[in-house]
Design a protein around this motif. Structure first.
Motif, PDB file in Angstrom:
ATOM      1  N   PHE A 206      -2.845  16.556   4.235  1.00  0.00           N
ATOM      2  CA  PHE A 206      -1.610  16.702   5.020  1.00  0.00           C
ATOM      3  C   PHE A 206      -0.846  17.957   4.625  1.00  0.00           C
ATOM      4  N   ALA A 207      -0.473  18.071   3.362  1.00  0.00           N
ATOM      5  CA  ALA A 207       0.207  19.249   2.822  1.00  0.00           C
ATOM      6  C   ALA A 207      -0.407  19.532   1.455  1.00  0.00           C
ATOM      7  N   PRO A 208      -0.304  20.768   0.951  1.00  0.00           N
ATOM      8  CA  PRO A 208      -0.882  21.095  -0.356  1.00  0.00           C
ATOM      9  C   PRO A 208      -0.410  20.139  -1.450  1.00  0.00           C
ATOM     10  N   GLY A 209      -1.364  19.470  -2.084  1.00  0.00           N
ATOM     11  CA  GLY A 209      -1.039  18.575  -3.184  1.00  0.00           C
ATOM     12  C   GLY A 209      -0.543  17.206  -2.796  1.00  0.00           C
ATOM     13  N   PHE A 210      -0.514  16.886  -1.480  1.00  0.00           N
ATOM     14  CA  PHE A 210       0.014  15.583  -1.042  1.00  0.00           C
ATOM     15  C   PHE A 210      -1.027  14.493  -1.294  1.00  0.00           C
ATOM     16  N   PRO A 211      -0.692  13.478  -2.121  1.00  0.00           N
ATOM     17  CA  PRO A 211      -1.659  12.426  -2.438  1.00  0.00           C
ATOM     18  C   PRO A 211      -1.578  11.251  -1.459  1.00  0.00           C
ATOM     19  N   TYR A 212      -2.720  10.840  -0.951  1.00  0.00           N
ATOM     20  CA  TYR A 212      -2.796   9.599  -0.179  1.00  0.00           C
ATOM     21  C   TYR A 212      -3.177   8.496  -1.158  1.00  0.00           C
ATOM     22  N   VAL A 213      -2.267   7.539  -1.318  1.00  0.00           N
ATOM     23  CA  VAL A 213      -2.355   6.587  -2.421  1.00  0.00           C
ATOM     24  C   VAL A 213      -2.499   5.161  -1.909  1.00  0.00           C
ATOM     25  N   GLY A 214      -3.431   4.424  -2.485  1.00  0.00           N
ATOM     26  CA  GLY A 214      -3.585   3.006  -2.186  1.00  0.00           C
ATOM     27  C   GLY A 214      -3.081   2.167  -3.338  1.00  0.00           C
ATOM     28  N   GLY A 215      -2.787   0.900  -3.074  1.00  0.00           N
ATOM     29  CA  GLY A 215      -2.354  -0.009  -4.130  1.00  0.00           C
ATOM     30  C   GLY A 215      -0.935  -0.498  -3.969  1.00  0.00           C
ATOM     31  N   LEU A 216      -0.303  -0.147  -2.839  1.00  0.00           N
ATOM     32  CA  LEU A 216       1.076  -0.593  -2.614  1.00  0.00           C
ATOM     33  C   LEU A 216       1.132  -2.107  -2.450  1.00  0.00           C
ATOM     34  N   ASP A 217       2.119  -2.740  -3.071  1.00  0.00           N
ATOM     35  CA  ASP A 217       2.346  -4.177  -2.900  1.00  0.00           C
ATOM     36  C   ASP A 217       2.518  -4.466  -1.410  1.00  0.00           C
ATOM     37  N   PRO A 218       1.756  -5.419  -0.842  1.00  0.00           N
ATOM     38  CA  PRO A 218       1.879  -5.738   0.586  1.00  0.00           C
ATOM     39  C   PRO A 218       3.297  -6.094   1.004  1.00  0.00           C
ATOM     40  N   ASP A 219       4.098  -6.592   0.070  1.00  0.00           N
ATOM     41  CA  ASP A 219       5.485  -6.941   0.386  1.00  0.00           C
ATOM     42  C   ASP A 219       6.329  -5.717   0.725  1.00  0.00           C
ATOM     43  N   LEU A 220       5.821  -4.512   0.389  1.00  0.00           N
ATOM     44  CA  LEU A 220       6.582  -3.289   0.634  1.00  0.00           C
ATOM     45  C   LEU A 220       6.046  -2.475   1.815  1.00  0.00           C
ATOM     46  N   ALA A 221       4.982  -2.935   2.439  1.00  0.00           N
ATOM     47  CA  ALA A 221       4.414  -2.199   3.580  1.00  0.00           C
ATOM     48  C   ALA A 221       5.457  -2.086   4.694  1.00  0.00           C
ATOM     49  N   THR A 222       5.773  -0.858   5.078  1.00  0.00           N
ATOM     50  CA  THR A 222       6.875  -0.592   6.006  1.00  0.00           C
ATOM     51  C   THR A 222       6.458   0.461   7.028  1.00  0.00           C
TER      52      THR A 222
END
Length: 235
Positions: A142-158
């Motif tokens: 997406f942008a230089p150095g932008f991390p796509y991260v998994g592992g977010l608590d499902p309660d916080l999916a927004t």
């Protein structure tokens, strides 16, 4: 190892290693990427790992000289069939754990209260759930150095914001769907902003510009505004 190939334009091939974001697919992506990094091929121009794929950009003329197929893509497929027919070594690189300090809420995280409201949580509960996650960096994009991260608590999916912001400060920590991430540079974006880190995730003058790499694990740590300003002054 199961995979499929497809062309991308006239000088790239996509190695498809899975259909969904998952740790086992990520391990295959790391394995294939590591193989080509450790065994350089003269015909490869660039290697781009992603969630479920590894894309190889190649020099068509080098392929035509190496293989006698009428089309460069056919030659690439022939070479890959030979290379990937053998069991690839596991990526022996030890996973790094990178701590990212975050000042949550206020001017640093203007959407924190809205995220809490959407999920019927307190602000403190959102921060607790976010800092207790075990996050894996699947890819940089997406942008230089932008991390796509998994592992977010499902309660916080927004969901993303209905109206994206034109400017998001570097270091902003956000949530979009079931992912969380950090904006390494100022850029437009529609993620829900819950905090900001004083760390610089992208330094173009460094030999390795991106602080984070695919395969890293992230640990978010809550800090105060005073700590943020002190760390920001030292960066």
């Amino acid at each position: 190892m199961n995979y499929s190939l497809r062309p991308l334009g006239d000088s790239a091939v996509v190695i498809q290693l899975g259909d969904a974001i998952a740790t086992d697919t990520h391990e295959k992506v790391k394995k294939v990427t590591s193989f080509f990094e450790k065994n350089p091929q003269k015909w490869i121009i660039d290697i781009i790992p992603a969630f479920t794929t590894v894309t190889l950009y190649y020099d068509p003329m080098t392929i035509l000289q190496k293989k006698k197929e009428k089309l460069p893509y056919e030659g690439v497929c022939s070479i890959l069939s030979e290379l990937l027919s053998h069991e690839l070594e596991e990526d022996s690189t030890s996973a790094r754990v990178i701590e990212i300090p975050v000042c949550y809420g206020g001017e640093y995280g203007p959407d924190l209260e809205e995220v809490a409201h959407i999920h019927g949580l307190s602000v403190e509960e959102v921060i607790s759930k976010h800092t207790n996650g075990d996050y894996l960096v699947y890819m940089i994009g997406f942008a230089p150095g932008f991390p796509y991260v998994g592992g977010l608590d499902p309660d916080l999916a927004t969901p993303r914001r209905k109206s994206p912001r034109l400017k998001i400060p570097a270091g902003s920590v956000g949530i979009a769907g079931d992912q969380t991430g950090v904006y390494p540079i100022e850029t437009p974006g529609g993620w829900q902003l819950i905090g900001r880190t004083p760390l610089s995730l992208f330094q173009p003058d460094e030999e390795t510009p991106s602080l984070l790499q695919a395969g890293d694990h992230i640990k978010f740590v809550s800090i105060s505004e005073d700590e943020f300003k002190e760390m920001e002054g030292k960066s």
